[in-house]
Design a protein around this motif. Structure first.
Motif, PDB file in Angstrom:
ATOM      1  N   ALA A  23       0.836  -1.199   0.000  1.00 33.46           N
ATOM      2  CA  ALA A  23       0.000   0.000   0.000  1.00 33.46           C
ATOM      3  C   ALA A  23       0.870   1.248   0.000  1.00 33.46           C
ATOM      4  O   ALA A  23       1.932   1.288   0.615  1.00 33.46           O
ATOM      5  CB  ALA A  23      -0.910   0.001   1.232  1.00 33.46           C
ATOM      6  N   GLN A  24       0.408   2.254  -0.725  1.00 28.40           N
ATOM      7  CA  GLN A  24       1.112   3.525  -0.711  1.00 28.40           C
ATOM      8  C   GLN A  24       0.982   4.141   0.663  1.00 28.40           C
ATOM      9  O   GLN A  24      -0.095   4.179   1.245  1.00 28.40           O
ATOM     10  CB  GLN A  24       0.527   4.468  -1.758  1.00 28.40           C
ATOM     11  N   THR A  25       2.090   4.602   1.232  1.00 34.19           N
ATOM     12  CA  THR A  25       2.061   5.156   2.580  1.00 34.19           C
ATOM     13  C   THR A  25       2.859   6.445   2.632  1.00 34.19           C
ATOM     14  O   THR A  25       3.809   6.645   1.869  1.00 34.19           O
ATOM     15  CB  THR A  25       2.614   4.144   3.593  1.00 34.19           C
ATOM     16  N   ASN A  26       2.456   7.298   3.547  1.00 37.56           N
ATOM     17  CA  ASN A  26       3.118   8.575   3.759  1.00 37.56           C
ATOM     18  C   ASN A  26       4.037   8.422   4.965  1.00 37.56           C
ATOM     19  O   ASN A  26       3.573   8.149   6.077  1.00 37.56           O
ATOM     20  CB  ASN A  26       2.051   9.658   4.005  1.00 37.56           C
ATOM     21  N   LEU A  27       5.334   8.569   4.776  1.00 36.32           N
ATOM     22  CA  LEU A  27       6.306   8.415   5.849  1.00 36.32           C
ATOM     23  C   LEU A  27       6.466   9.738   6.591  1.00 36.32           C
ATOM     24  O   LEU A  27       6.750  10.779   5.988  1.00 36.32           O
ATOM     25  CB  LEU A  27       7.656   7.966   5.293  1.00 36.32           C
ATOM     26  N   ILE A  28       6.274   9.703   7.908  1.00 36.31           N
ATOM     27  CA  ILE A  28       6.419  10.889   8.748  1.00 36.31           C
ATOM     28  C   ILE A  28       7.483  10.600   9.793  1.00 36.31           C
ATOM     29  O   ILE A  28       7.347   9.675  10.601  1.00 36.31           O
ATOM     30  CB  ILE A  28       5.086  11.255   9.431  1.00 36.31           C
ATOM     31  N   LYS A  29       8.557  11.370   9.804  1.00 30.83           N
ATOM     32  CA  LYS A  29       9.645  11.198  10.760  1.00 30.83           C
ATOM     33  C   LYS A  29       9.347  11.984  12.036  1.00 30.83           C
ATOM     34  O   LYS A  29       9.015  13.165  11.979  1.00 30.83           O
ATOM     35  CB  LYS A  29      10.966  11.666  10.153  1.00 30.83           C
ATOM     36  N   LEU A  30       9.441  11.301  13.166  1.00 26.71           N
ATOM     37  CA  LEU A  30       9.318  11.939  14.473  1.00 26.71           C
ATOM     38  C   LEU A  30      10.705  11.962  15.099  1.00 26.71           C
ATOM     39  O   LEU A  30      11.201  10.937  15.584  1.00 26.71           O
ATOM     40  CB  LEU A  30       8.339  11.174  15.372  1.00 26.71           C
ATOM     41  N   ASP A  31      11.339  13.126  15.062  1.00 24.24           N
ATOM     42  CA  ASP A  31      12.753  13.210  15.410  1.00 24.24           C
ATOM     43  C   ASP A  31      13.004  14.449  16.261  1.00 24.24           C
ATOM     44  O   ASP A  31      12.779  15.581  15.806  1.00 24.24           O
ATOM     45  CB  ASP A  31      13.586  13.257  14.130  1.00 24.24           C
ATOM     46  N   ASP A  32      13.463  14.250  17.487  1.00 24.65           N
ATOM     47  CA  ASP A  32      13.752  15.392  18.361  1.00 24.65           C
ATOM     48  C   ASP A  32      15.203  15.838  18.277  1.00 24.65           C
ATOM     49  O   ASP A  32      15.584  16.840  18.893  1.00 24.65           O
ATOM     50  CB  ASP A  32      13.390  15.061  19.811  1.00 24.65           C
ATOM     51  N   THR A  33      16.032  15.128  17.524  1.00 27.98           N
ATOM     52  CA  THR A  33      17.446  15.521  17.442  1.00 27.98           C
ATOM     53  C   THR A  33      17.635  16.801  16.641  1.00 27.98           C
ATOM     54  O   THR A  33      18.676  17.459  16.769  1.00 27.98           O
ATOM     55  CB  THR A  33      18.284  14.402  16.798  1.00 27.98           C
TER      56      THR A  33
END
Length: 697
Positions: A23-33
């Motif tokens: 399935a086509q998916t939207n990648l969302i990065k959760l990054d506090d660095t």
């Protein structure tokens, strides 16, 4: 409804674990660095802007505590983090008045009204809740003969500082924030003076929010701050009303925290819930606003008063006589954020856990101060179903989509997240609100979710969430047939149950060691908030059921010799309230004891006289008044002596509230008040409300 809930649970559980390999998916990065975003300041509700919590104080236990728990108790219901209250100014500002702590310059009383009580109840449930005070109106003496509260900045600053200090010294309440003047022009000299006076009185922890405007220039104070170092130092937060999720570049660049310090104001059905979900996320996504506060906290005033029928609140509790209340959708929408965050948390950076979704909707991610906890809130509210009452919402599209959350930085080793879910149904579809789904496993730092439309997901490492429940809520009932009010057992300075002041303030006073009266206590016209200046030098409080047509009103009225009003009245079929109180019509039985004069009029202003005259049996101090409206006729008695009995004119309203009041601003006392629906026989204990000593006159 239960079967629908089971269907949703099964469906969503499948969506959470579905194989997304193809399935086509939207990648969302959760990054506090990469750093964190702005500090989160909390989600809240407003008690005020027209005595919106008046009937809440009149509930009895256990239902009153249940309502308060659903609003404020952590990990139970909405779990609100900010409570904003009206600083009463003795004046009308939409549906009723709230009492000032200073009716005049020598008067100080920090027990009037119910906002002190409400703040203490909120604090007792959540000691960390933030308290915020804002005036809508002011007592007349503040203007020194004008309608300008800024006439003397020192006088106004002293008045507000005393309210903040009274909260602390009398009630042990720390007021965290103070505003200027609700949706009215601000005054730079006053803001600076207020800051200095708060500081000089040891109240430096109270921060100033400016300027609570709803007009097109709502963010313009940011430019004033940038040009005035002293003003910039005085103001801690820039607050605006109904921003439509947008701030301005100048406001963002100014650097102060930005708040939507009044928002929502939308009917509390699923559309209101969708509106609330959308703006809670997108006020930060679009406008960098770190707090959103709903008008209003709870719909707890008579449903036929202005705005009440629209139920623009987080929940509904307007029947203290039955104990009935309603847990509306916005309560559970609030829980998605408030149960899993706290003021002092930080948003993640835009593009790293904060932003719009590819196919519509939004995501915000928040981390605890020690970066040990993570909460992600995703909403996919459609434009069609989430429009708030204001401003207009431009068209946009939302469609089903898959998202993959990539946990990085401090959260790369998270193994599992709890999941809370809401699906809002429209057009006959069922809804599921704040439902705990099975925890989702994190695989290689990734969380995969399939999103539908009009949904909310909270994914969190916080494990204390709970959907509170007190079982069966009492059924709704109409207003009781009979109301008898004596005032001896009520607390000094409190308001009588069920009375809703429209002009003036009606409060309990001790007149000797054994007796208390209900007294109208405002002596001069206040500084108004309503667009219409109060055109009448008169006061009025409403009570009862607006639908009633045939009623009997009885009251013992006592004139006060010093600063007293010249005339008093009892009334029926009152048709207007709020900002239009001065236009109210009905049947008004006026008594002017010093002149032994009586009048029956068709209007609050007393201009349209139906009948009148003089009678020597009218006492100059103490009188019992009776007004009976029944079968097309209206009759009046004083001290059991008939004064009139006449046909009701055709242009008198057919129904309306009962009421009491004075012909001018000045003291007048009521020792007893009785109201009966004359169309119905007395129905027994379940249909009779009594306050004070148990006797009938």
């Amino acid at each position: 409804m239960l079967s629908m809930a089971r269907v949703w649970v099964q469906l969503v559980s499948l969506l959470l674990i579905v194989d997304h390999c193809c399935a086509q998916t939207n990648l969302i990065k959760l990054d506090d660095t990469v750093g964190l975003g702005r500090t989160f300041d909390g989600i809240g509700g407003i008690s005020g802007g027209s005595a919106t919590s008046k009937l809440l104080a009149d509930y009895v236990e256990p239902h009153r505590s249940q309502i308060l728990d659903f609003l404020f108790k952590p990990n139970f219901g909405a779990s609100l983090q900010v409570l904003k209250v009206e600083i009463g100014g003795d004046c009308q500002c939409s549906a009723a008045t709230e009492a000032s702590h200073m009716h005049n310059s020598t008067d100080e009383n920090y027990h009037r009204g119910y906002e002190w009580w409400l703040m203490k109840e909120a604090k007792s449930r959540n000691p960390d809740i933030k308290l915020y005070g804002l005036p809508w109106t002011f007592p007349g003496w503040i203007g020194n003969g004008t309608l300008d509260p800024y006439n003397d900045p020192n006088r106004l600053a002293d008045y507000i500082t005393k309210w903040v200090r009274g909260a602390k010294t009398v009630h042990g309440l720390q007021i965290d924030y103070i505003g200027i003047w609700n949706e009215k022009p601000y005054n730079i000299s006053y803001i600076k003076t207020l800051r200095k006076m708060l500081d000089s009185n040891g109240l430096g922890k109270t921060r100033i929010v400016a300027a609570d405007l709803a007009s097109a220039d709502k963010w313009d104070i940011a430019s004033n701050l940038s040009m005035d170092a002293e003003l910039e130092a005085a103001v801690d937060v820039i607050g605006a009303h109904y921003p439509g999720t947008l701030s301005t570049q100048g406001a963002v660049e100014q650097g102060k925290p930005l708040w939507s310090s009044e928002d929502y104001s939308t009917v509390n059905n699923n559309t209101g819930g969708a509106c609330w979900a959308r703006i809670l996320n997108q006020n930060y996504v679009n406008g960098y606003m770190t707090s959103t506060i709903a008008w209003n906290l709870v719909d707890s005033w008579y449903k036929d008063l202005p705005l009440a029928g629209e139920r623009e609140s987080l929940m509904t509790a307007n029947q203290p006589w039955s104990g009935h209340y309603e847990l509306d959708t916005p309560i559970w929408v609030s829980a998605h954020t408030c149960q899993f965050t706290a003021p002092g948390w930080h948003y993640m950076r835009h593009g790293y856990g904060v932003g719009h979704l590819e196919k519509g909707g939004s995501i915000v991610s928040l981390v605890s101060p020690d970066v040990s906890q993570l909460t992600v809130v995703i909403e996919t509210m459609s434009q069609e179903h989430s429009e708030c009452i204001r401003p207009a919402l431009p068209y946009y599209n939302v469609s089903a989509q898959n998202v993959t959350l990539q946990l990085m930085g401090s959260f790369v080793d998270v193994q599992e997240m709890e999941v809370w879910y809401t699906k809002l149904g429209f057009n006959g579809q069922g809804s599921l609100t704040f439902y705990k789904l099975p925890s989702i496993q994190v695989s290689k730092g990734q969380v995969q979710v399939s999103l539908g439309v009009d949904e909310i997901y909270t994914l969190t490492t916080v494990t204390t969430g709970k959907k509170g429940d007190y079982g069966t809520i009492p059924d709704s009932k109409p207003f009781p047939i009979d109301l008898f009010s004596f005032f001896e057992s009520l607390n000094e300075s409190s308001e009588a149950p069920y009375f809703s002041a429209q002009q003036g303030v009606f409060e309990i006073v001790s007149v000797n060691t054994w007796d208390k009266h209900l007294r109208q206590s405002v002596l001069e016209p206040p500084i108004p908030w309503c667009p219409q200046r109060p055109l009448l030098n008169a006061t009025m409080a409403l009570v009862g059921d607006f639908t009633w047509s045939e009623v009997e009103v009885r009251a013992e009225v006592i004139m006060v010799p010093v600063d007293g009003s010249g005339g008093v009245f009892v009334a029926a079929r009152i048709d207007k309230a709020g900002c239009e109180t001065y236009l109210a019509r009905g049947l008004y039985f006026f008594l002017f004891p010093n002149d032994q004069l009586f009048l029956l009029t068709k209007d609050f202003a007393g201009n349209e006289v139906i009948v009148g005259g003089r009678n020597e049996l009218i006492d100059k101090v103490d009188n019992t008044m009776e007004l009976l409206v029944y079968k097309g006729r209206v009759s009046g008695k004083v001290n059991r002596t008939p004064l009139f009995n006449t046909t009701i004119p055709y242009d008198v309203p057919h129904n309306g509230f009962a009421g009491i009041g004075t012909d001018s601003f000045g003291y007048a006392d009521w020792d007893f008040f009785g109201l009966r629906n004359a169309s119905n026989p007395i129905g027994g204990k379940d249909y009779v409300l009594r306050f004070g000593r148990e006797r009938r006159p």
